[in-house]
Design a protein around this motif. Structure first.
Motif, PDB file in Angstrom:
ATOM      1  N   THR A 118       0.835  -1.205   0.000  1.00 19.84           N
ATOM      2  CA  THR A 118       0.000   0.000   0.000  1.00 19.84           C
ATOM      3  C   THR A 118       0.868   1.253   0.000  1.00 19.84           C
ATOM      4  N   LEU A 119       0.542   2.168  -0.893  1.00 24.96           N
ATOM      5  CA  LEU A 119       1.270   3.441  -0.909  1.00 24.96           C
ATOM      6  C   LEU A 119       0.317   4.587  -0.568  1.00 24.96           C
ATOM      7  N   PRO A 120       0.572   5.271   0.544  1.00 25.21           N
ATOM      8  CA  PRO A 120      -0.209   6.475   0.828  1.00 25.21           C
ATOM      9  C   PRO A 120       0.288   7.634  -0.051  1.00 25.21           C
ATOM     10  N   THR A 121      -0.644   8.406  -0.559  1.00 25.11           N
ATOM     11  CA  THR A 121      -0.237   9.610  -1.295  1.00 25.11           C
ATOM     12  C   THR A 121      -1.192  10.758  -0.970  1.00 25.11           C
ATOM     13  N   LEU A 122      -0.902  11.920  -1.527  1.00 24.21           N
ATOM     14  CA  LEU A 122      -1.691  13.116  -1.209  1.00 24.21           C
ATOM     15  C   LEU A 122      -3.053  13.052  -1.911  1.00 24.21           C
ATOM     16  N   HIS A 123      -4.053  13.556  -1.231  1.00 29.47           N
ATOM     17  CA  HIS A 123      -5.404  13.543  -1.791  1.00 29.47           C
ATOM     18  C   HIS A 123      -5.486  14.593  -2.903  1.00 29.47           C
ATOM     19  N   PRO A 124      -6.140  14.262  -4.032  1.00 31.42           N
ATOM     20  CA  PRO A 124      -6.236  15.254  -5.112  1.00 31.42           C
ATOM     21  C   PRO A 124      -6.886  16.572  -4.675  1.00 31.42           C
ATOM     22  N   ALA A 125      -7.832  16.524  -3.733  1.00 30.28           N
ATOM     23  CA  ALA A 125      -8.448  17.783  -3.270  1.00 30.28           C
ATOM     24  C   ALA A 125      -7.389  18.649  -2.582  1.00 30.28           C
ATOM     25  N   TYR A 126      -6.480  18.029  -1.859  1.00 31.96           N
ATOM     26  CA  TYR A 126      -5.380  18.768  -1.229  1.00 31.96           C
ATOM     27  C   TYR A 126      -4.466  19.356  -2.311  1.00 31.96           C
ATOM     28  N   LEU A 127      -4.234  18.569  -3.363  1.00 31.97           N
ATOM     29  CA  LEU A 127      -3.351  19.059  -4.435  1.00 31.97           C
ATOM     30  C   LEU A 127      -3.967  20.242  -5.182  1.00 31.97           C
ATOM     31  N   LEU A 128      -5.292  20.257  -5.258  1.00 22.69           N
ATOM     32  CA  LEU A 128      -5.939  21.415  -5.904  1.00 22.69           C
ATOM     33  C   LEU A 128      -5.697  22.676  -5.083  1.00 22.69           C
ATOM     34  N   ARG A 129      -5.635  22.511  -3.760  1.00 21.14           N
ATOM     35  CA  ARG A 129      -5.389  23.674  -2.892  1.00 21.14           C
ATOM     36  C   ARG A 129      -3.904  23.982  -2.767  1.00 21.14           C
ATOM     37  N   ASN A 130      -3.061  22.975  -2.982  1.00 26.14           N
ATOM     38  CA  ASN A 130      -1.604  23.144  -2.818  1.00 26.14           C
ATOM     39  C   ASN A 130      -0.875  22.605  -4.038  1.00 26.14           C
ATOM     40  N   PRO A 131      -1.016  23.280  -5.184  1.00 25.37           N
ATOM     41  CA  PRO A 131      -0.467  22.717  -6.420  1.00 25.37           C
ATOM     42  C   PRO A 131       1.050  22.505  -6.373  1.00 25.37           C
ATOM     43  N   ALA A 132       1.737  23.224  -5.504  1.00 24.33           N
ATOM     44  CA  ALA A 132       3.195  23.047  -5.436  1.00 24.33           C
ATOM     45  C   ALA A 132       3.555  21.623  -4.989  1.00 24.33           C
ATOM     46  N   HIS A 133       2.607  20.949  -4.320  1.00 23.82           N
ATOM     47  CA  HIS A 133       2.901  19.593  -3.851  1.00 23.82           C
ATOM     48  C   HIS A 133       2.592  18.512  -4.883  1.00 23.82           C
ATOM     49  N   LYS A 134       2.174  18.950  -6.084  1.00 24.41           N
ATOM     50  CA  LYS A 134       1.890  17.949  -7.124  1.00 24.41           C
ATOM     51  C   LYS A 134       3.146  17.157  -7.465  1.00 24.41           C
ATOM     52  N   ARG A 135       4.303  17.784  -7.302  1.00 23.12           N
ATOM     53  CA  ARG A 135       5.542  17.065  -7.639  1.00 23.12           C
ATOM     54  C   ARG A 135       5.741  15.871  -6.695  1.00 23.12           C
ATOM     55  N   LEU A 136       5.266  15.996  -5.442  1.00 17.66           N
ATOM     56  CA  LEU A 136       5.376  14.862  -4.514  1.00 17.66           C
ATOM     57  C   LEU A 136       4.458  13.719  -4.971  1.00 17.66           C
ATOM     58  N   ALA A 137       3.247  14.096  -5.376  1.00 19.60           N
ATOM     59  CA  ALA A 137       2.305  13.073  -5.848  1.00 19.60           C
ATOM     60  C   ALA A 137       2.838  12.416  -7.125  1.00 19.60           C
ATOM     61  N   TRP A 138       3.473  13.212  -7.952  1.00 23.96           N
ATOM     62  CA  TRP A 138       4.050  12.674  -9.193  1.00 23.96           C
ATOM     63  C   TRP A 138       5.084  11.600  -8.865  1.00 23.96           C
ATOM     64  N   ARG A 139       5.922  11.883  -7.858  1.00 25.50           N
ATOM     65  CA  ARG A 139       6.916  10.885  -7.418  1.00 25.50           C
ATOM     66  C   ARG A 139       6.215   9.616  -6.937  1.00 25.50           C
ATOM     67  N   ASP A 140       5.154   9.806  -6.164  1.00 29.33           N
ATOM     68  CA  ASP A 140       4.424   8.641  -5.633  1.00 29.33           C
ATOM     69  C   ASP A 140       3.832   7.811  -6.775  1.00 29.33           C
ATOM     70  N   PHE A 141       3.278   8.501  -7.760  1.00 26.82           N
ATOM     71  CA  PHE A 141       2.662   7.752  -8.859  1.00 26.82           C
ATOM     72  C   PHE A 141       3.708   7.004  -9.686  1.00 26.82           C
ATOM     73  N   LEU A 142       4.910   7.568  -9.799  1.00 27.23           N
ATOM     74  CA  LEU A 142       5.980   6.824 -10.486  1.00 27.23           C
ATOM     75  C   LEU A 142       6.333   5.572  -9.688  1.00 27.23           C
ATOM     76  N   ALA A 143       6.324   5.689  -8.356  1.00 30.35           N
ATOM     77  CA  ALA A 143       6.615   4.520  -7.507  1.00 30.35           C
ATOM     78  C   ALA A 143       5.518   3.455  -7.665  1.00 30.35           C
ATOM     79  N   ILE A 144       4.282   3.915  -7.806  1.00 29.19           N
ATOM     80  CA  ILE A 144       3.165   2.968  -8.012  1.00 29.19           C
ATOM     81  C   ILE A 144       3.365   2.221  -9.330  1.00 29.19           C
ATOM     82  N   LYS A 145       3.719   2.983 -10.356  1.00 26.41           N
ATOM     83  CA  LYS A 145       3.929   2.376 -11.681  1.00 26.41           C
ATOM     84  C   LYS A 145       5.045   1.328 -11.607  1.00 26.41           C
TER      85      LYS A 145
END
Ligand code: URA
Length: 285
Positions: free
Chosen positions: A244-271
């Motif tokens: 299981t990989l925890p990642t940032l909630h998309p609603a949080y990313l809409l409010r904090n777009p600067a953290h999208k790069r962290l989610a991007w890293r997480d999604f690469l790890a998922i892949k």
């Protein structure tokens, strides 16, 4: 607060538009009402000319699930125990959905318009779990179809996935009124259902979106900022262990777009994890 003199129609329209823009989607009265203390809505009388004349038409009445038995006015521990027993009985996702549709032990059901069970492909090797439906999800009966859902779709697309190759659900299957946080007891009542849901879907990889689903499914008190990006294991009631990989909630990313790069890293790890678990050695697809 209403002004003393009556408003003219143009000002009333402007006021309503202002409320709609501010996200107000429910008309409430001036005085608080204890809806929990009220009896459940009466079933329509057997069809007779008078009863039909009194009953609102399908078009004019918003569809709202009616209780099938006396509902739990305020949820209690007994309902959590009942939920655990009922969830255990589900032998398939279809049965689980039917059990949830009948379940009357969670008050959230009576303010929601629809049960929001899941979307996507239940056979997929990837399952994502969010917190609870919002307004759009409640109206459509599907998870993540509003603004944060659109962002989630783009995040999935970035790793070559869509709703035919991912399965999506929430910890809570009914929208909490006004998007309030679900109470700890409401969450406890819904917990056995999402745990059984994950067990029956049996994905190779589970992704928890945001704090509430991470804390619940990984049984941790650690916040999402420390949990995200770190692989953990969700253990189902029957003992399956799912990476299981925890990642940032998309609603949080809409409010904090600067953290999208962290989610991007997480999604690469998922892949990468999905590739590893499928036995494919290729670094790039
Ligand atoms: N947020 C969630 O956690 N789930 C949804 O389905 C929509 C928004």
């Amino acid at each position: 607060m209403m002004p003393d003199e009556p408003l003219d129609p143009a000002r009333l329209r402007a006021l309503l538009a202002f409320y709609a823009d501010a996200g107000v989607d429910t008309a409430l009265e001036e005085e608080p009402q204890n809806r929990f203390a009220e009896a459940p809505p009466a079933k329509p009388e057997p069809s007779s000319a008078t009863a039909e004349a009194r009953a609102p038409s399908r078009e004019s009445a918003p569809s709202r699930p009616r209780p099938t038995a006396t509902p739990a006015a305020v949820p209690d521990e007994a309902q959590a125990a009942r939920a655990r027993e009922l969830a255990r009985q589900a032998g398939s996702l279809e049965e689980l959905k039917a059990i949830l549709a009948e379940f009357d032990g969670c008050n959230l059901k009576y303010t929601a318009k629809n049960l929001v069970f899941a979307d996507g492909n239940p056979e997929a090797d990837l399952m994502l779990v969010g917190e609870a439906p919002g307004r759009d999800e409640d109206l459509q009966g599907l998870p993540f179809v509003g603004r944060s859902g659109k962002l989630l779709d783009r995040m999935l697309a970035a790793i070559g996935r869509d709703r035919t190759s991912a399965y999506i659900s929430n910890v809570i299957p009914w929208r909490p009124p006004g998007n309030r946080d679900p109470s700890p007891l409401e969450t406890e009542i819904c917990r056995p259902f999402i745990e059984r849901h994950i067990e029956l879907a049996h994905p190779k990889v589970l992704v928890t979106l945001g704090n509430p689903s991470t804390k619940l499914l990984l049984q941790t008190q650690t916040g999402i900022m420390r949990m995200r990006g770190n692989w953990a294991v969700h253990t189902t009631p029957g003992g399956l262990e799912i990476p299981t990989l925890p990642t940032l909630h998309p609603a949080y990313l809409l409010r904090n777009p600067a953290h999208k790069r962290l989610a991007w890293r997480d999604f690469l790890a998922i892949k990468a994890k999905l590739r590893e678990l499928s036995g494919s050695p290729r670094p790039e697809d």
